[in-house]
Design a protein around this motif. Structure first.
Motif, PDB file in Angstrom:
ATOM      1  N   ILE A 247       0.833  -1.199   0.000  1.00  0.00           N
ATOM      2  CA  ILE A 247       0.000   0.000   0.000  1.00  0.00           C
ATOM      3  C   ILE A 247       0.869   1.251   0.000  1.00  0.00           C
ATOM      4  O   ILE A 247       0.621   2.221  -0.733  1.00  0.00           O
ATOM      5  N   PHE A 250       2.460   1.742  -3.400  1.00  0.00           N
ATOM      6  CA  PHE A 250       1.464   2.209  -4.361  1.00  0.00           C
ATOM      7  C   PHE A 250       1.208   3.709  -4.192  1.00  0.00           C
ATOM      8  O   PHE A 250       1.221   4.478  -5.165  1.00  0.00           O
ATOM      9  N   HIS A 364      -7.270  12.420  -7.170  1.00  0.00           N
ATOM     10  CA  HIS A 364      -7.053  10.983  -6.978  1.00  0.00           C
ATOM     11  C   HIS A 364      -8.089  10.310  -6.075  1.00  0.00           C
ATOM     12  O   HIS A 364      -7.959   9.106  -5.809  1.00  0.00           O
ATOM     13  N   ILE A 398      -9.100   5.507  -0.493  1.00  0.00           N
ATOM     14  CA  ILE A 398      -9.492   6.000  -1.805  1.00  0.00           C
ATOM     15  C   ILE A 398     -11.016   5.919  -1.860  1.00  0.00           C
ATOM     16  O   ILE A 398     -11.588   4.827  -1.748  1.00  0.00           O
ATOM     17  N   VAL A 403     -12.526   2.063  -8.743  1.00  0.00           N
ATOM     18  CA  VAL A 403     -11.159   2.105  -9.238  1.00  0.00           C
ATOM     19  C   VAL A 403     -10.557   0.703  -9.199  1.00  0.00           C
ATOM     20  O   VAL A 403     -10.817  -0.086  -8.284  1.00  0.00           O
ATOM     21  N   LEU A 405      -7.831  -1.785  -8.436  1.00  0.00           N
ATOM     22  CA  LEU A 405      -6.666  -1.868  -7.563  1.00  0.00           C
ATOM     23  C   LEU A 405      -6.190  -3.311  -7.466  1.00  0.00           C
ATOM     24  O   LEU A 405      -6.995  -4.245  -7.493  1.00  0.00           O
ATOM     25  N   VAL A 409      -3.628  -3.914  -2.391  1.00  0.00           N
ATOM     26  CA  VAL A 409      -3.980  -2.532  -2.042  1.00  0.00           C
ATOM     27  C   VAL A 409      -5.489  -2.290  -2.108  1.00  0.00           C
ATOM     28  O   VAL A 409      -5.953  -1.173  -1.931  1.00  0.00           O
ATOM     29  N   ARG A 410      -6.245  -3.363  -2.308  1.00  0.00           N
ATOM     30  CA  ARG A 410      -7.688  -3.222  -2.503  1.00  0.00           C
ATOM     31  C   ARG A 410      -8.403  -2.671  -1.281  1.00  0.00           C
ATOM     32  O   ARG A 410      -9.437  -2.014  -1.393  1.00  0.00           O
ATOM     33  N   ALA A 413      -9.786   1.058  -1.035  1.00  0.00           N
ATOM     34  CA  ALA A 413     -11.053   1.532  -1.593  1.00  0.00           C
ATOM     35  C   ALA A 413     -12.153   1.437  -0.544  1.00  0.00           C
ATOM     36  O   ALA A 413     -12.441   0.367  -0.025  1.00  0.00           O
TER      37      ALA A 413
END
Length: 534
Positions: A247, A250, A364, A398, A403, A405, A409-410, A413
């Motif tokens: 994460i 990213f 972003h 996020i 989006v 990902l 890193v999911r 969201a």
């Protein structure tokens, strides 16, 4: 702003003066505040502990506001009077006794040697950023001599050092929790205590994060500690450790490739490695969010010293709200040191802080938890030059579930209702930080309140003028709306002081009550197209 003069507070009973008593007030107002019976004792303990901490901070021998202007990074860190001014019970630290307090609290500034455990790899997860492996990390953090000494200790125990991951542990956690609660694991040599490390560390404002005093170029170490503080048990999830470096990589890539963010100098202090231990009994018996599954983990974060240029220094952003025991604030002293007008100084700060946060949000859909403790300001001659965001993996999101990902890193969201997204700026920045800045500047006769908010508005206008391609988002998430929903942070803690927010679904816990007048609404400008049609 709303700043209460302490001398103006009165308590009367049947018209007669009565003693001011914070705990008595909580008892009187329990039902008004909606504090459940089960939560009441803990909240009272947090209030009492917060007052204990305040008394300690007021009487310790530390530099005054003027003395902090040119103080070093860690002297400032240990001198802070306030980290989370929005929260009433912001210094509970339930679990620390009166001997722990001078040993482990940030305001004590005492050197701490971490305890190292060897944890069997069958029960641990280790993850690191690209280009950093476990062996390199351990050698860099421990040094060759200590690393060999730990390996020798493991061989003396009749085990293979290669079968274990080394984990740094907060001394309080070892003595109060792990040595007893994980005694079965110790008996079976799933865990082996290796003793204290050589380096001395200093606790940071977040309590469980440590700065290396002996070798400051080394990384911060963040440890799990089962102390209840401001709505959470301060553990670390081994599952989060497995994805934390990915994460951070990213987000670091996202920020560093953005020209707008590069122009402001905004950057992230990456958490580069993490290790977590899964205790099999608690894994089986309790749910995944239980504090008992977050008792033994650690992560390593970059040192900010590598980001400094000649003549620059570091300061926690919490310092901008610091008021010393004589009632003098640090921020006006910094402005005097700079030789700039208050307006020019504030413009520099807004460029470092507000502008990059706006860009992350609008460009972003990226939001942080941008309170004073989570940012480090790079300073030169009393002037903010750049902002460094820390505490990345656990406290950012996020706000776009569509989006695409990668798996690791999911969890960034997060699904938040469209009308609440802008609160990541209006609440977290305006209500939770700027209003306290404004109060200090007004009370110290540095700047009028209208002048403060006019400059905030001008910063917003300047950013919007530079990014016309985001006009639709500016309209949808309007920073100049006449009012915005009041998010009641203390109500979260009053409702559940064990875990006031579900980190997997933070929006679900939010509590609202009415609206606040937007302090920059009066400086809204009519869009050109709308003006032409009129």
């Amino acid at each position: 702003h709303w700043l209460v003069e302490p001398g103006s507070i009165e308590k009367t009973v049947d018209g007669q003066p009565a003693l001011l008593d914070a705990l008595a007030m909580i008892i009187e107002l329990q039902h008004t505040l909606g504090i459940r019976e089960a939560m009441m004792p803990t909240y009272m303990e947090e209030i009492a502990s917060t007052l204990y901490g305040s008394a300690y901070k007021l009487q310790r021998p530390v530099p005054d506001a003027e003395g902090l202007v040119d103080a070093d990074f860690q002297q400032i860190e240990a001198t802070m009077s306030e980290g989370h001014p929005c929260f009433l019970a912001n210094n509970g630290r339930i679990g620390f006794d009166v001997l722990d307090y001078p040993s482990y609290t940030p305001e004590a500034g005492s050197p701490v040697q971490l305890i190292w455990l060897a944890a069997h790899r069958d029960y641990t997860v280790f993850a690191a950023r690209e280009g950093l492996d476990y062996e390199a990390l351990m050698t860099e953090e421990l040094g060759e001599g200590q690393r060999l000494a730990f390996d020798a200790m493991l061989r003396e125990q009749g085990v293979n050092p290669g079968d274990y991951h080394l984990i740094p542990v907060h001394p309080w956690q070892w003595y109060n929790k792990l040595a007893s609660v994980f005694s079965a694991d110790l008996a079976e040599r799933k865990l082996i205590c290796l003793g204290k490390g050589e380096d001395r560390y200093q606790a940071q404002q977040s309590i469980r994060t440590f700065y290396n005093l002996d070798q400051p170029e080394k990384r911060y170490v963040k440890t799990a500690i089962s102390v209840l503080n401001m709505g959470f048990m301060r553990g670390l999830s081994p599952y989060y450790m497995s994805t934390t470096p990915a994460i951070n990589d990213f987000l670091h890539g996202l920020v560093n490739q953005d020209p707008e963010l590069a122009d402001t100098g905004f950057t992230l202090l990456r958490e580069v490695a993490g290790v977590g231990y899964r205790q099999r009994h608690f894994e089986e018996a309790v749910d995944q969010y239980s504090a008992y599954r977050k008792m033994l983990s650690a992560l390593w974060r970059e040192s900010p010293l590598d980001l400094l240029e000649e003549g620059e220094g570091l300061m926690t952003m919490a310092a901008l709200l610091h008021v010393d025991s004589n009632g003098q604030a640090l921020m006006p002293a910094l402005i005097r040191r700079s030789g700039m007008t208050p307006q020019a100084w504030l413009a520099e700060f807004l460029r470092c802080y507000l502008r990059p946060l706006m860009h992350c949000f609008y460009q972003h859909d990226l939001v942080f938890m941008p309170h004073g403790e989570n940012l480090i300001m790079v300073m030169k001659d009393g002037v903010p030059r750049r902002a460094i965001m820390k505490d990345i993996a656990e406290e950012c999101a996020i706000l776009n579930t569509e989006v695409m990902l990668a798996d690791k890193v999911r969890r960034l969201a997060v699904d938040v209702p469209e009308d609440l997204k802008v609160l990541s700026l209006l609440t977290d920045v305006f209500d939770c930080f700027f209003r306290f800045m404004a109060a200090i500047l007004v009370e110290h006769e540095v700047m009028e309140q209208d002048s403060f908010w006019a400059q905030v508005a001008e910063c917003v206008h300047a950013y919007q003028a530079d990014h016309p391609q985001l006009a639709d988002k500016f309209a949808r998430h309007d920073l100049f709306a006449p009012e915005f929903t009041l998010s009641c942070l203390n109500r979260l803690q009053l409702a559940n002081n064990q875990q006031m927010v579900d980190l997997a679904d933070p929006a679900s816990a939010l509590q609202f009550a009415g609206t606040l007048v937007n302090p920059i609404a009066r400086w809204a400008r009519v869009p050109e197209k709308q003006a032409e049609s009129a």
